[in-house]
Design a protein around this motif. Structure first.
Motif, PDB file in Angstrom:
ATOM      1  N   ASP A   1       0.861  -1.182   0.000  1.00  0.00           N
ATOM      2  CA  ASP A   1       0.000   0.000   0.000  1.00  0.00           C
ATOM      3  C   ASP A   1       0.898   1.233   0.000  1.00  0.00           C
ATOM      4  O   ASP A   1       1.458   1.610   1.033  1.00  0.00           O
ATOM      5  N   LEU A   2       1.035   1.860  -1.159  1.00  0.00           N
ATOM      6  CA  LEU A   2       1.921   3.002  -1.306  1.00  0.00           C
ATOM      7  C   LEU A   2       1.181   4.323  -1.413  1.00  0.00           C
ATOM      8  O   LEU A   2       1.781   5.352  -1.721  1.00  0.00           O
ATOM      9  N   LYS A   3      -0.114   4.288  -1.123  1.00  0.00           N
ATOM     10  CA  LYS A   3      -0.886   5.544  -1.164  1.00  0.00           C
ATOM     11  C   LYS A   3      -0.499   6.445   0.003  1.00  0.00           C
ATOM     12  O   LYS A   3      -0.487   7.672  -0.127  1.00  0.00           O
ATOM     13  N   ARG A   4      -0.196   5.840   1.156  1.00  0.00           N
ATOM     14  CA  ARG A   4       0.272   6.573   2.335  1.00  0.00           C
ATOM     15  C   ARG A   4       1.408   5.759   2.933  1.00  0.00           C
ATOM     16  O   ARG A   4       1.257   4.559   3.183  1.00  0.00           O
ATOM     17  N   VAL A   5       2.537   6.395   3.173  1.00  0.00           N
ATOM     18  CA  VAL A   5       3.710   5.680   3.679  1.00  0.00           C
ATOM     19  C   VAL A   5       4.246   6.385   4.920  1.00  0.00           C
ATOM     20  O   VAL A   5       3.898   7.542   5.205  1.00  0.00           O
ATOM     21  N   GLY A   6       5.090   5.677   5.644  1.00  0.00           N
ATOM     22  CA  GLY A   6       5.774   6.259   6.789  1.00  0.00           C
ATOM     23  C   GLY A   6       7.266   6.314   6.542  1.00  0.00           C
ATOM     24  O   GLY A   6       7.818   5.511   5.784  1.00  0.00           O
ATOM     25  N   PHE A   7       7.938   7.274   7.177  1.00  0.00           N
ATOM     26  CA  PHE A   7       9.387   7.403   7.100  1.00  0.00           C
ATOM     27  C   PHE A   7       9.948   7.363   8.516  1.00  0.00           C
ATOM     28  O   PHE A   7       9.361   7.946   9.441  1.00  0.00           O
ATOM     29  N   PHE A   8      11.079   6.688   8.703  1.00  0.00           N
ATOM     30  CA  PHE A   8      11.788   6.829   9.970  1.00  0.00           C
ATOM     31  C   PHE A   8      13.267   6.560   9.759  1.00  0.00           C
ATOM     32  O   PHE A   8      13.680   5.967   8.767  1.00  0.00           O
ATOM     33  N   GLY A   9      14.070   7.060  10.699  1.00  0.00           N
ATOM     34  CA  GLY A   9      15.510   6.907  10.569  1.00  0.00           C
ATOM     35  C   GLY A   9      16.207   7.166  11.881  1.00  0.00           C
ATOM     36  O   GLY A   9      15.641   7.753  12.805  1.00  0.00           O
TER      37      GLY A   9
ATOM     38  N   GLU B   1      18.973  -4.102  25.514  1.00  0.00           N
ATOM     39  CA  GLU B   1      17.950  -4.867  24.794  1.00  0.00           C
ATOM     40  C   GLU B   1      16.547  -4.443  25.223  1.00  0.00           C
ATOM     41  O   GLU B   1      15.655  -4.294  24.380  1.00  0.00           O
ATOM     42  N   ASN B   2      16.354  -4.218  26.521  1.00  0.00           N
ATOM     43  CA  ASN B   2      15.045  -3.743  26.983  1.00  0.00           C
ATOM     44  C   ASN B   2      14.739  -2.358  26.431  1.00  0.00           C
ATOM     45  O   ASN B   2      13.595  -2.053  26.078  1.00  0.00           O
ATOM     46  N   GLY B   3      15.774  -1.509  26.362  1.00  0.00           N
ATOM     47  CA  GLY B   3      15.569  -0.184  25.785  1.00  0.00           C
ATOM     48  C   GLY B   3      15.171  -0.251  24.333  1.00  0.00           C
ATOM     49  O   GLY B   3      14.300   0.492  23.876  1.00  0.00           O
ATOM     50  N   LEU B   4      15.807  -1.178  23.567  1.00  0.00           N
ATOM     51  CA  LEU B   4      15.455  -1.324  22.155  1.00  0.00           C
ATOM     52  C   LEU B   4      14.037  -1.876  22.010  1.00  0.00           C
ATOM     53  O   LEU B   4      13.310  -1.491  21.084  1.00  0.00           O
ATOM     54  N   ASP B   5      13.619  -2.743  22.918  1.00  0.00           N
ATOM     55  CA  ASP B   5      12.222  -3.195  22.927  1.00  0.00           C
ATOM     56  C   ASP B   5      11.279  -2.012  23.104  1.00  0.00           C
ATOM     57  O   ASP B   5      10.234  -1.921  22.449  1.00  0.00           O
ATOM     58  N   ASN B   6      11.646  -1.095  23.989  1.00  0.00           N
ATOM     59  CA  ASN B   6      10.852   0.104  24.228  1.00  0.00           C
ATOM     60  C   ASN B   6      10.763   0.950  22.963  1.00  0.00           C
ATOM     61  O   ASN B   6       9.690   1.463  22.606  1.00  0.00           O
ATOM     62  N   VAL B   7      11.875   1.083  22.272  1.00  0.00           N
ATOM     63  CA  VAL B   7      11.887   1.816  20.996  1.00  0.00           C
ATOM     64  C   VAL B   7      10.919   1.165  20.019  1.00  0.00           C
ATOM     65  O   VAL B   7      10.101   1.834  19.371  1.00  0.00           O
ATOM     66  N   GLY B   8      11.002  -0.160  19.887  1.00  0.00           N
ATOM     67  CA  GLY B   8      10.138  -0.879  18.957  1.00  0.00           C
ATOM     68  C   GLY B   8       8.663  -0.698  19.270  1.00  0.00           C
ATOM     69  O   GLY B   8       7.842  -0.525  18.349  1.00  0.00           O
ATOM     70  N   VAL B   9       8.306  -0.709  20.539  1.00  0.00           N
ATOM     71  CA  VAL B   9       6.907  -0.506  20.945  1.00  0.00           C
ATOM     72  C   VAL B   9       6.422   0.869  20.515  1.00  0.00           C
ATOM     73  O   VAL B   9       5.312   1.029  19.983  1.00  0.00           O
ATOM     74  N   ASN B  10       7.248   1.895  20.744  1.00  0.00           N
ATOM     75  CA  ASN B  10       6.857   3.253  20.369  1.00  0.00           C
ATOM     76  C   ASN B  10       6.767   3.422  18.852  1.00  0.00           C
ATOM     77  O   ASN B  10       5.859   4.094  18.347  1.00  0.00           O
ATOM     78  N   VAL B  11       7.698   2.816  18.120  1.00  0.00           N
ATOM     79  CA  VAL B  11       7.674   2.918  16.655  1.00  0.00           C
ATOM     80  C   VAL B  11       6.414   2.259  16.107  1.00  0.00           C
ATOM     81  O   VAL B  11       5.705   2.827  15.255  1.00  0.00           O
ATOM     82  N   ARG B  12       6.100   1.054  16.573  1.00  0.00           N
ATOM     83  CA  ARG B  12       4.908   0.357  16.064  1.00  0.00           C
ATOM     84  C   ARG B  12       3.636   1.098  16.423  1.00  0.00           C
ATOM     85  O   ARG B  12       2.723   1.221  15.592  1.00  0.00           O
ATOM     86  N   ALA B  13       3.549   1.610  17.651  1.00  0.00           N
ATOM     87  CA  ALA B  13       2.347   2.332  18.060  1.00  0.00           C
ATOM     88  C   ALA B  13       2.128   3.571  17.190  1.00  0.00           C
ATOM     89  O   ALA B  13       0.993   3.883  16.797  1.00  0.00           O
ATOM     90  N   PHE B  14       3.214   4.281  16.886  1.00  0.00           N
ATOM     91  CA  PHE B  14       3.102   5.480  16.047  1.00  0.00           C
ATOM     92  C   PHE B  14       2.606   5.129  14.661  1.00  0.00           C
ATOM     93  O   PHE B  14       1.643   5.735  14.148  1.00  0.00           O
ATOM     94  N   PHE B  15       3.221   4.154  14.018  1.00  0.00           N
ATOM     95  CA  PHE B  15       2.815   3.824  12.648  1.00  0.00           C
ATOM     96  C   PHE B  15       1.464   3.115  12.603  1.00  0.00           C
ATOM     97  O   PHE B  15       0.747   3.239  11.600  1.00  0.00           O
ATOM     98  N   ASP B  16       1.081   2.420  13.666  1.00  0.00           N
ATOM     99  CA  ASP B  16      -0.268   1.865  13.720  1.00  0.00           C
ATOM    100  C   ASP B  16      -1.298   2.987  13.658  1.00  0.00           C
ATOM    101  O   ASP B  16      -2.322   2.873  12.969  1.00  0.00           O
ATOM    102  N   ARG B  17      -1.022   4.075  14.365  1.00  0.00           N
ATOM    103  CA  ARG B  17      -1.962   5.211  14.343  1.00  0.00           C
ATOM    104  C   ARG B  17      -1.988   5.893  12.990  1.00  0.00           C
ATOM    105  O   ARG B  17      -3.060   6.253  12.481  1.00  0.00           O
ATOM    106  N   GLN B  18      -0.812   6.086  12.384  1.00  0.00           N
ATOM    107  CA  GLN B  18      -0.757   6.884  11.156  1.00  0.00           C
ATOM    108  C   GLN B  18      -1.109   6.080   9.905  1.00  0.00           C
ATOM    109  O   GLN B  18      -1.665   6.651   8.944  1.00  0.00           O
ATOM    110  N   LEU B  19      -0.808   4.812   9.883  1.00  0.00           N
ATOM    111  CA  LEU B  19      -0.992   4.026   8.665  1.00  0.00           C
ATOM    112  C   LEU B  19      -2.136   3.017   8.745  1.00  0.00           C
ATOM    113  O   LEU B  19      -2.569   2.498   7.717  1.00  0.00           O
ATOM    114  N   ARG B  20      -2.619   2.770   9.960  1.00  0.00           N
ATOM    115  CA  ARG B  20      -3.711   1.811  10.107  1.00  0.00           C
ATOM    116  C   ARG B  20      -4.926   2.399  10.823  1.00  0.00           C
ATOM    117  O   ARG B  20      -5.946   1.758  10.944  1.00  0.00           O
ATOM    118  N   GLY B  21      -4.761   3.600  11.317  1.00  0.00           N
ATOM    119  CA  GLY B  21      -5.837   4.207  12.095  1.00  0.00           C
ATOM    120  C   GLY B  21      -7.018   4.633  11.246  1.00  0.00           C
ATOM    121  O   GLY B  21      -6.943   4.756  10.046  1.00  0.00           O
TER     122      GLY B  21
END
Length: 349
Positions: free
Chosen positions: A199-207, A329-349
């Motif tokens: 689905d390329l009608k709306r995309v997300g960017f991160f870096g 590793e726990n900190g990176l898990d925290n990063v992953g949770v925040n990244v997924r939550a953000f893109f879930d809102r913007q691309l699946r909301g």
């Protein structure tokens, strides 16, 4: 010196050499010990394809995407080969051996037909890193139903020497990041396996790091960008002055600060100056971007946004024992949770 004292001194020196040799040998063994990355937790398996560079416009890509769990195929090597060359340079003997690292991707497996389409996120790594070093984040997103296109930047031109050259580099790279979306839509080559279900009608960017600045800049000027994330990156580009109405998220670690001791004070001033600039420029974007937010992970270091969070690192181990640094590793898990939550809102909301 008496013969007895000389003998004792020799024994002490030999014992010291044996101890140092043992420590170095243990470190060398740990750096080369097989290392399996954390298993992605989503409902999908993970496939991976690589795209070679095309002419001067299109950079190499590493693309992770959802596949059916249990799909047959060959495990993708952690450090892929593109056009006959390893994407990531081999480290020296006292760094993690990338050939000993195993991720969870299957090379070239068919994209899952469980859903009619999958949202796309384009990723730009930190300066000097390659997208393969972010497999934990990318595989986690792919296992949750995202296609993640990691860009391999061209480091042969451009500079971060000063704010003006950094802005030019970031704005040029932002154009290349946007071009990835068009490239993924082409039903040829590696993309033929994927394009019909992206689905390329709306995309997300991160870096990460400089890639965070590239992501924010690209999103601010690209209509189809639904939102962008900056992982612990200083910001450059026109977005600093103008802001954007697009949703933005800063996920920041804790800035390193050298000790206030002789020999460190000059570098301490440089770090403090850089931190003050980041506070000012990120504050400008937050003030001018009504849909933006910032998350700070205390004790989390810049390199931990990469897979180095789980690599063997004796220095980080000592720092963790002394306190003031979060478990990587726990900190990176925290990063992953925040990244997924953000893109879930913007691309699946």
């Amino acid at each position: 010196m008496t013969p007895m004292r000389a003998k004792r001194l020799l024994h002490v020196l030999l014992a010291g050499l044996l101890f140092i040799g043992g420590v170095l040998g243990l470190a060398f063994w740990k750096f080369n010990e097989p290392l399996e990355l954390p298993t992605p937790s989503g409902p999908f398996g993970v496939g991976r394809v690589v795209y070679s560079a095309e002419a001067t416009r299109n950079l190499p890509l590493v693309v992770w995407y959802p596949i059916d769990k249990g799909s047959p195929g060959t495990a993708a090597p952690y450090n892929p080969t593109i056009a006959g060359r390893l994407l990531d340079g081999q480290p020296d003997a006292m760094e993690q051996n990338l050939a000993a690292v195993q991720d969870h991707s299957i090379a070239g497996a068919p994209i899952s037909k469980a859903r009619s389409s999958y949202p796309v996120i384009v990723f730009w790594p930190g300066y000097g890193w390659q997208p393969s070093r972010y497999a934990i984040l990318a595989e986690g997103l792919a296992s949750d139903g995202y296609a993640v296109a990691g860009v391999s930047p061209d480091y042969t031109s451009g500079s971060l020497a000063d704010s003006i050259s950094a802005r030019r580099l970031v704005e040029r790279w932002a154009g290349q990041m946007i071009a990835v979306v068009t490239r993924l839509s082409l039903n040829v080559g590696a993309s033929a396996r994927l394009s019909r279900r992206l689905d390329l009608k709306r995309v997300g960017f991160f870096g990460h790091s400089t890639g965070g600045a590239v992501s924010l800049q690209a999103c601010s000027v690209f209509d189809r960008c639904a939102g962008a994330i900056d992982l612990d990156g200083s910001v450059y580009g026109s977005v600093v002055a103008t802001g954007t109405t697009k949703p933005l998220l800063f996920i920041m670690g804790e800035a390193y600060r050298p000790p206030d001791l002789p020999g460190f004070r000059r570098s301490r001033k440089m770090f403090d100056s850089s931190a003050a600039r980041d506070t000012r420029t990120i504050g400008n974007i937050l003030a001018r971007s009504p849909n933006s937010a910032r998350v700070v992970i205390p004790g989390f270091r810049h390199a931990f946004f990469t897979d180095e969070a789980v690599f063997f690192d004796p220095f980080s181990g000592v720092a963790g024992l002394l306190g003031g640094q979060t478990d990587a590793e726990n900190g990176l898990d925290n990063v992953g949770v925040n990244v997924r939550a953000f893109f879930d809102r913007q691309l699946r909301g």
